[in-house]
Motif scaffolding. Sequence first.
Motif, short mmCIF file in Angstrom:
data_model
loop_
_atom_site.label_atom_id
_atom_site.label_comp_id
_atom_site.label_asym_id
_atom_site.label_seq_id
_atom_site.Cartn_x
_atom_site.Cartn_y
_atom_site.Cartn_z
N ALA A 220 0.84 -1.20 0.00
CA ALA A 220 0.00 0.00 0.00
C ALA A 220 0.87 1.25 0.00
CB ALA A 220 -0.93 -0.01 1.21
N ARG A 221 0.52 2.19 -0.84
CA ARG A 221 1.27 3.45 -0.90
C ARG A 221 0.79 4.36 0.22
NH1 ARG A 221 0.84 8.37 -4.11
NH2 ARG A 221 -0.99 7.53 -5.17
N THR A 222 1.69 4.71 1.11
CA THR A 222 1.34 5.57 2.24
C THR A 222 2.03 6.92 2.10
OG1 THR A 222 3.14 4.65 3.56
CG2 THR A 222 0.97 3.64 3.81
N VAL B 55 -2.79 9.39 9.96
CA VAL B 55 -3.16 8.28 9.08
C VAL B 55 -2.63 6.96 9.62
CG1 VAL B 55 -2.74 7.25 6.81
CG2 VAL B 55 -3.46 9.63 6.99
N THR B 56 -1.37 6.93 10.01
CA THR B 56 -0.78 5.69 10.52
C THR B 56 -1.53 5.18 11.75
OG1 THR B 56 1.40 6.36 9.72
CG2 THR B 56 1.34 4.61 11.36
N ALA C 112 -6.02 5.10 10.23
CA ALA C 112 -6.53 4.56 8.96
C ALA C 112 -6.30 3.05 8.88
CB ALA C 112 -5.87 5.26 7.78
N GLY D 179 -6.06 -0.12 5.76
CA GLY D 179 -6.00 -0.39 4.33
C GLY D 179 -7.06 -1.38 3.89
N TRP E 221 -7.91 3.64 3.82
CA TRP E 221 -6.85 4.16 2.94
C TRP E 221 -6.73 3.28 1.71
CZ3 TRP E 221 -4.08 8.60 3.14
CH2 TRP E 221 -2.93 8.69 2.35
N THR E 222 -7.11 3.81 0.54
CA THR E 222 -7.04 3.05 -0.72
C THR E 222 -6.39 3.91 -1.81
OG1 THR E 222 -9.28 3.79 -1.32
CG2 THR E 222 -9.09 1.69 -0.14
#
Length: 462
Positions: A113-115, A121-122, A125, A127, A261-262
Amino acid sequence: MVRTILIVGGGYAGFYTAWKLEKKLRRGEARVIVVDPRPYMTYQPFLPEVVAGSVEARHAAVSLRRHLKKTELIAGRVTRIDHAHKTVTVHPAVGDSYPLEYDIIVVTAGAVARTLAIPGVTEHAIGMKHVEEAVAIRDRLLTAFDQAAGLPPGPLRRKLLTVTFVGGGFSGVEGFGELLALAKALVRRYPELSRDELSFHLVEARGRILPEVTDKPGEWVVRSLEKRGGHVHLNAQLLSAIDGHVVLSTGEEFDSELIVWTVGNAANPMVHNHTDLPIDQRGLLMVRPDLRVGTDEAPVADAWGAGDDAAVPDLSAGQPGAATVPNAQHAVRQGKLLAKNLIATLRGSEPKPYLHHSLGVVATLGLGRGIFQFHRLVIKGFPAWLMHRGYHVLAVPTWERKFRVFAVWATAVPFGRDIVSLASVQQPREAFLAGAGPYVPAPAQRAGAVEASVLAGDAPRP
């Protein structure tokens, strides 16, 4: 001498490579090893329906051990590839890392997944690349409904009923549409709540969603989602999500209990940083049209690659430098061809280039809603949704999985969705610890028990 074929990763491309090798290799021709930390291959197109409860979580996972009966499976990760010495470093699920030698390597490690470095967010969120994540998303929504139903109207209740998806690609749009459909169906079971209290947000940095379809179908999808009560934020970036408080670059702010998170894929760190195989500027494995690693001028012997971690030339695009998009349709077909080409080279024949013309794109937008596009042909609504289900029940590997998925869909027609949350499975010992309570031994009983043991000779004196 029997050659060892090592497959790094058991996702789409890796699973199909091993599966086809088992069927085509002659007895004693080669030994196949698959290294993957998970004991299953995730059929990712089903994850939005796992989120919605339309597909059982286990049915979106294809067991490696059940279906790869002739393949040696290692539960662990490959952390380094040293192709110069034909050795990888394996970090097993339990124990210390160790070297593993091979004769031929197939790199199908997939992407991650691109973070982005966005505050909050960490911490908040989740994935949507794996079955566990899809199950957690569904359970969190169901739990939020239970909690909101016991609260009076107010900020906390609004936060519990607010969901945010970040990323408007296929994964984000399908997950958003399916979860919105689930939430609308759930409200009918909660007389304390109303549909007007639901707040679903889809955030996309570009000016459109679903880049795989053309502009007008994409615009129709936005209108369809907004008509159902969703809020689609285009040309908007997530700036912060600290404590679930969402701040967008457009100036909008709101509290959200669930943030999904997508945003997309990033290069696999192992491929990008820990291999001597050639990679491109994006950190992807350089692969020839026939799926051998390297370039036409400089092929790498005994190394192959496919799937999301490889820059596979797209011969159907008609333009130099174009690579196939990272999706299941390509990964499956690349895995099948890779197995055929590998066997061809073992037997002295020439491998064939990968050339696949798209079958079109199809997406689910919730129960009974979908969109399909093939060139200029666009189908919307219920027919497209049926096409989505029909295609994927045929595409999911093994007849066993096809029957299980179809059975769940069939039983849902008369009985509806299952709305039970099993969020507690994420802390399985919580109930046990709460029931056990703190252990405080009774002094008198404890002393008497010790003395009796000493007199009986069963325990040493203190």
